[in-house]
Design a protein around this motif. Structure first.
Motif, PDB file in Angstrom:
ATOM      1  N   UNK A  71       0.859  -1.178   0.000  1.00 43.91           N
ATOM      2  CA  UNK A  71       0.000   0.000   0.000  1.00 43.91           C
ATOM      3  C   UNK A  71       0.896   1.229   0.000  1.00 43.91           C
ATOM      4  N   UNK A  72       0.456   2.281  -0.664  1.00 44.75           N
ATOM      5  CA  UNK A  72       1.301   3.465  -0.806  1.00 44.75           C
ATOM      6  C   UNK A  72       0.478   4.742  -0.703  1.00 44.75           C
ATOM      7  N   UNK A  73       1.054   5.735  -0.055  1.00 42.40           N
ATOM      8  CA  UNK A  73       0.525   7.087  -0.110  1.00 42.40           C
ATOM      9  C   UNK A  73       1.634   7.992  -0.587  1.00 42.40           C
ATOM     10  N   UNK A  74       1.399   8.674  -1.690  1.00 44.77           N
ATOM     11  CA  UNK A  74       2.418   9.543  -2.265  1.00 44.77           C
ATOM     12  C   UNK A  74       2.504  10.842  -1.484  1.00 44.77           C
ATOM     13  N   UNK A  75       3.668  11.478  -1.564  1.00 43.92           N
ATOM     14  CA  UNK A  75       3.882  12.763  -0.908  1.00 43.92           C
ATOM     15  C   UNK A  75       3.685  13.888  -1.919  1.00 43.92           C
ATOM     16  N   UNK A  76       3.494  15.089  -1.412  1.00 44.51           N
ATOM     17  CA  UNK A  76       3.327  16.232  -2.311  1.00 44.51           C
ATOM     18  C   UNK A  76       4.662  16.736  -2.831  1.00 44.51           C
ATOM     19  N   UNK A  77       5.763  16.374  -2.148  1.00 49.60           N
ATOM     20  CA  UNK A  77       7.107  16.763  -2.592  1.00 49.60           C
ATOM     21  C   UNK A  77       7.901  15.520  -2.950  1.00 49.60           C
ATOM     22  N   UNK A  78       8.602  15.556  -4.066  1.00 48.66           N
ATOM     23  CA  UNK A  78       9.387  14.403  -4.506  1.00 48.66           C
ATOM     24  C   UNK A  78      10.491  14.061  -3.522  1.00 48.66           C
ATOM     25  N   UNK A  79      11.009  15.070  -2.824  1.00 52.39           N
ATOM     26  CA  UNK A  79      12.126  14.827  -1.914  1.00 52.39           C
ATOM     27  C   UNK A  79      11.678  14.600  -0.472  1.00 52.39           C
ATOM     28  N   UNK A  80      10.383  14.402  -0.240  1.00 48.98           N
ATOM     29  CA  UNK A  80       9.877  14.138   1.111  1.00 48.98           C
ATOM     30  C   UNK A  80      10.411  12.798   1.611  1.00 48.98           C
ATOM     31  N   UNK A  81      10.572  12.620   2.924  1.00 44.77           N
ATOM     32  CA  UNK A  81      11.018  11.328   3.454  1.00 44.77           C
ATOM     33  C   UNK A  81      10.093  10.191   3.030  1.00 44.77           C
ATOM     34  N   UNK A  82      10.683   9.056   2.702  1.00 44.51           N
ATOM     35  CA  UNK A  82       9.945   7.841   2.378  1.00 44.51           C
ATOM     36  C   UNK A  82       9.976   6.924   3.585  1.00 44.51           C
TER      37      UNK A  82
END
Length: 326
Positions: free
Chosen positions: A62-73
């Motif tokens: 399951x995944x929730x994407x962040x609004x910033x590409x460089x946000x912590x994963x």
């Protein structure tokens, strides 16, 4: 018949039809009620399903994407007899700008299982490294690896053996060290599976063992309970195979031994009433990882991530936001 009475009669008929269809649906697919609740929790957490081939297995996550590409994963790894769904309450409360990845480990949940494959600490740690490599990730996105119970032992090995892949680490009620004797550990060492489920009584025992807070304990009504019992019966041989590896083989304490090589900022989090991995395990991990932050929660058991998701989320945010990433 007056219009009001016709509307009431029509509504009553529709309710009766809906109730009949629901009964037929549950009769044909008793696990449907469980899956429906999991889907509700996943949607509430803003997660969507995906799958990927990584190493020698197909992973479902399951995944929730962040609004910033460089946000912590944040990658969250579940424990023995668990699945990605265990993390949904925590995921719902991690409202910061993070990308969330919550997989079923190979062999568990909806991910691929192969006959006669090894699903112990070492093998799963190697697969997790392959999974992290396969994730499409912005080079500026730091990776925070979180593991619960058996998953804690797996991520400890991964962070120690593949430090370039992991920026920060969270071990929650983690297996992999020789903690103080308790009933669960004694049964494991005797060759038994304390989590085995084969009837209503053993299902209740399982829930009572892993949960301390009655308010957080899942309710599994009939006929879903019958379906869950049947499913767990079919998992018995696999569970025993995995428990033999992580609980009684030469690698059972390897995560704790390798933890001395962990150099990343690390969060250790336990519940004081954990009846599975005794809280003494936290101090044993802390001895080997001097840079840890320790959090002990009260009034909860082994399933900290489900019993105290708000407090766990706060600790995770502190782990992420404390200091700068390398």
């Amino acid at each position: 018949m007056p219009r009001g009475r016709r509307i009431a009669a029509t509504a009553a008929a529709l309710v009766a039809v809906f109730a009949l269809l629901s009964v037929l649906w549950l009769w044909r697919d008793p696990m449907g009620l469980v899956r429906a609740d999991f889907a509700r929790q996943r949607i509430a957490a803003g997660l969507s399903l995906g799958q990927i081939q990584a190493g020698d297995h197909r992973w479902v996550y399951a995944e929730r994407k962040a609004t910033r590409a460089d946000a912590p994963t944040l990658v969250m790894i579940h424990g023995f007899t668990g699945s990605k769904e265990n993390w949904y309450p925590l995921a719902q409360r991690l409202s910061g700008d993070y990308r969330l990845i919550v997989p079923d480990l190979p062999g568990w949940g909806a991910s691929e299982r192969k006959p006669d494959a090894d699903y112990g600490f070492v093998a799963q740690s190697g697969r997790l490294s392959a999974f992290l490599s396969a994730l499409a990730r912005d080079p500026g996105s730091p990776l925070v690896l979180l593991g619960h119970s058996m998953g804690g032992g797996i991520v400890a090995l991964t962070a120690a053996d593949h430090p370039q892949q992991v920026d920060r680490l969270g071990l929650f009620d983690a297996a992999g060290v020789r903690f103080a004797d308790n009933g669960f550990g004694t049964e494991v060492l005797a060759g038994q599976n304390p989590f085995a489920v084969h009837d209503e009584a053993s299902l209740q025992r399982y829930l009572d063992t892993v949960f301390y807070d009655a308010a957080a304990k899942p309710s599994i009504p009939w006929p879903a309970s019958t379906a869950v019992i049947g499913w767990r019966r079919r998992q018995a041989a696999f569970e025993q195979q995995v428990l033999d590896r992580i609980g009684r083989s030469e690698e059972r304490f390897l995560p704790g031994e390798r933890a001395a090589s962990i150099g990343q900022p690390t969060l250790l989090l336990w519940c004081r009433q954990d009846a599975v991995i005794d809280p003494s395990a936290m101090a044993l991990y802390a001895e080997r990882i001097p840079q840890v932050v320790q959090v002990m929660l009260d009034g909860c058991g082994h399933m900290s991530i489900m019993e105290r998701p708000q407090e766990v989320a706060a600790a995770v945010r502190n782990l992420i936001e404390e200091g700068e990433f390398r």
